[in-house]
Scaffold this active site. Structure first.
Site: not given
Length: 790
Positions: A162, A191, A243, A306-307, A373
């Site tokens: 990021r 990402d 991601h 994830d996510e 997490w």
């Protein structure tokens, strides 16, 4: 040295008790050793020491010699006084998970002796010696230390995506990690916002999806080699199937929906997903894993996982047909199917799969590693299913949090739940409540409070339909009921008025940030009849504790750059390192903070830049070079809004993106003010009428108050500081109230009506402003609570 050797050998069998850290002056060591015995006397360091090292590989010996020479302030040469490092067997290869890191350290009039079974043990022992040398300038206390880590996996994850982290920042963190006896550097390299690792097979990844900011293959090799010299493993993270926006920019044909795509400039969770029905996706992963395996010798490769936003999979007819052909009922099964293919690819390249909670599935081999997490409940499920796991919830240091919160964060779930004790005269209340957040869904809760005939208070809460937790320190003063517990968001302190059954009034503090609470009473009563159901959390079988290998602190970089990375990580990472290294029973928070204050300065000797980053950041706020001491006064009194409050405020302001400035005063504040920690510890010891000790509290408020004119003058002179002017009146008000409360408390308990008026003012002063909280308002409120009439 024979005397030292005999003593250290005896330690192996006799054992030495850990000293109480409640003592006035424990040695300033973090992590604290498992067993330590201090004797009277000191070894005074000469100008020259005779260094002998047995069985230590060349690159590690060179690094260790450099560290010790600088820390001890000596040169190594011919001398009667010795520093001897004895290693039973040379272990020069790449560090292995579970490799023996134990060591013995003895300091006597004869000199210094470090003994270890492996090179890693010697490296860890040397870090303890460096800390002793820092805290005892020119002399070392006579000690006998026998030490080994509690957990084999003690890591730090750095997000280089990021915001790109320069190599010099990475090397500094590795030096800091070594000084804290951490042993895994988890490097987040891909990402939605970028691809940070050079690929020869797929060069468009760095050409189109990195903004020119990536690490070359040679640079990565150098980082891995340097980490190895410190006894640190490096685990790369390559995110699939989500991601994946950076992959989509470079190779849109691999994504579940056609492009074109652009690099994501905002922060959050986005739609691009790799296409599990496309054979080229698996070839892409296979080729990249082969490249990564050449650079990173660690057996683990982190796939993220994830996510997952399933929208693209659900909208693709091709993928829906693929799911039907393979008997996959939903996107969760498709994700597991994809992970199974990836796991086979990793295995062909000698790699074990590692990922976040979402990759967990009973169909995957037991040698995968789950990083949690989502919290202790998820980690417990993983461990009891026979999978190895790590805890990261509660160690998210991209959030400003109290160091004590991280310090309490125990990786192995505790079976310490005590159910309600119903009596015929028990008074109970049952409430439902909500806590709206600035971003995302409100946190909902189910609350049960019980008051026993003897006045003892019990409480239980269930947040977001998770498992029931016990409340801590339930107290009632007048209409105000207080209690707290640690959550995935941070420590939650409830301060609520429950006198009106139709509504809750008051606030919830997440760390230092106040949030509103709404809710209604469901029922209330006395005795055992019709009592609310309080369901105990699932029992964790201690037989599976060995599957929990430790934990990792995580530093996501939405609001962090190389210019303030160290300031965000240190010194509190030493406290997390202690939780992962030291014995479980080491829980004295006050002693931890005493030692952390020393580590704050020790870290600068290690080469960390947290103090210089704050200094340089403050200096950059001035129109021309000048005295920044007044800004340090402000930094004592102001704290970043804790939890993800700052992130959520930026989201509300449409500033949650890569273009947002990160060079304001708030960006150069540490996670918490250690000056306020010290004041709050002093306040916690007070009671009404203690004139002398209360005077010490008042003196601290007064000292800050006297410094405010210089703060005002500096703010008035410099354009970048002018927004802070709006806070100065509130800061001064909080200090004045602190002094007023001190004087009232010296005279005796403060009457309820007076206290209610003061509290309302202090609560208003402690509201979040400019992404900051006036910490002195919280301190004055804490003092008020200590001084209330019963």
């Amino acid at each position: 040295m024979m005397k030292n050797k005999l003593i250290l050998a005896a330690m192996l069998t006799a054992g030495i008790s850990l000293p109480s850290l409640g003592q006035t002056s424990p040695l300033a060591l973090m992590p604290y050793p498992a067993k330590l015995e201090q004797q009277s006397g000191y070894f005074r360091l000469p100008a020259q020491l005779h260094l002998t090292v047995q069985n230590l590989s060349e690159n590690r010996a060179a690094k260790l010699k450099q560290q010790l020479q600088a820390s001890l302030g000596v040169t190594f040469g011919h001398s009667d006084q010795k520093l001897q490092i004895e290693i039973a067997q040379s272990t020069p290869g790449y560090p292995a998970l579970g490799e023996d890191e134990s060591y013995l350290l003895g300091i006597s009039e004869d000199g210094i002796l470090i003994q270890a079974q492996t090179e890693l043990g010697a490296l860890r022992g040397a870090q303890t010696l460096r800390q002793l040398a820092f805290d005892h300038q020119g002399k070392l206390p006579f000690v006998h230390i026998q030490d080994s880590p509690r957990f084999p996996w003690r890591g730090l994850m750095i997000d280089s995506v990021r915001h790109f982290m320069p190599l010099e920042a990475i090397y500094r963190q590795l030096d800091g990690m070594a000084s804290a006896k951490l042993n895994v550097f988890h490097w987040h390299l891909t990402d939605d916002q970028g691809w940070r690792l050079e690929s020869t097979a797929y060069p468009k990844l760095q050409q189109l999806a990195s903004d020119g900011l990536y690490y070359s293959r040679e640079q990565i090799r150098q980082v891995v080699n340097y980490a190895n010299s410190l006894g640190i493993r490096v685990v790369p993270e390559f995110d699939v199937p989500g991601h994946a926006t950076a992959i989509a920019v470079a190779y849109p044909e691999l994504i579940s929906q056609p492009g074109p795509y652009a690099l994501e400039r905002h922060w959050g969770v986005f739609e691009p997903l790799l296409d599990p029905s496309n054979p080229e996706v698996y070839q892409f992963i296979d080729t990249l894993v082969a490249e990564i395996a050449e650079l990173f010798p660690d057996p683990y490769l982190h796939i993220g996982g994830d996510e997952i936003n399933p929208t693209q999979w659900q909208q693709s007819q091709k993928i829906q047909a693929y799911m039907q052909a393979h008997g996959l009922e939903d996107h969760h099964q498709l994700h597991t199917h994809f992970n199974a293919q990836v796991q086979k690819i990793l295995a062909r390249h000698g790699k074990k799969m590692m990922g976040w909670d979402e990759i967990f599935h009973a169909d995957l081999p037991k040698d995968i590693m789950i990083q949690s997490w989502q919290g202790l409940d998820s980690l417990a499920q993983t461990a009891m299913a026979g999978y190895q796991g790590l805890l990261s919830t509660g160690f998210y240091i991209d959030q400003p949090q109290k160091t004590a919160y991280h310090y309490r964060n125990e990786p192995v779930p505790a079976n310490d739940f005590v159910g309600p004790d119903w009596h015929a005269k028990s008074q109970w209340q049952h409430w439902q409540f909500k806590m709206p957040r600035l971003k995302g869904a409100a946190v909902s809760g189910d609350l049960v409070l019980i008051e026993q005939p003897d006045g003892h208070q019990q409480g239980y809460v269930r947040l977001n339909k998770q498992q029931t937790r016990m409340l801590k320190d339930v107290t009632k003063q007048g209409k105000l009921t207080r209690f707290w517990l640690d959550t995935w968001m941070g420590p939650m302190q409830f301060e609520v008025d429950l006198s009106d059954s139709t509504q809750i009034q008051g606030r919830i503090l997440i760390g230092n940030s106040p949030y509103k609470i709404t809710g209604t009473q469901l029922a209330a009563g006395q005795g055992k009849a019709n009592t609310p159901v309080v369901t105990a959390p699932s029992h964790f079988d201690p037989a599976f504790a060995e599957n929990i290998l430790g934990g990792e602190a995580t530093i996501w970089s939405e609001m962090i750059t190389g210019d303030n990375l160290d300031l965000r990580v240190w010194p509190r990472l030493y406290a997390i390192a202690e939780r992962l290294w030291s014995v479980k029973t080491l829980t004295d928070e006050q002693a931890m903070y005493q030692r952390l204050k020393v580590m704050d300065d020790f870290a600068t000797v290690v080469g960390l830049a947290h103090q210089s980053q704050q200094r340089d950041g403050f200096q950059a706020l001035l129109d021309q070079p000048g005295d920044i001491q007044p800004l340090y006064t402000l930094a004592d009194l102001l704290e970043q809004a804790q939890y993800y409050t700052r992130h959520h405020l930026k989201f509300q302001a449409d500033a949650y993106h890569h273009g947002e400035r990160l060079d304001r005063f708030v960006d150069y504040l540490p996670a918490e003010s250690l000056a306020l920690v010290e004041l709050n510890q002093l306040i916690a010891k007070q009671s009404p009428g203690q004139r002398n000790s209360l005077q010490q509290v008042g003196q601290k408020f007064l000292a800050w108050q006297k410094q405010l004119p210089a703060v005002r003058a500096l703010i008035a002179e410099h354009k970048a500081l002018k927004p802070l002017a709006a806070l100065i009146e509130d800061i001064e008000h909080s200090l004045t109230l602190g002094l007023d409360i001190t004087k009232l408390c010296q005279a005796g308990p403060i009457p309820k009506e007076k206290a209610d008026t003061l509290r309302q003012i202090l609560w208003q002063l402690a509201e979040v402003k400019q992404e900051m909280v006036i910490g002195s308002a919280h301190s004055a409120n804490l003092l008020l609570d200590r001084c209330l009439a019963s």
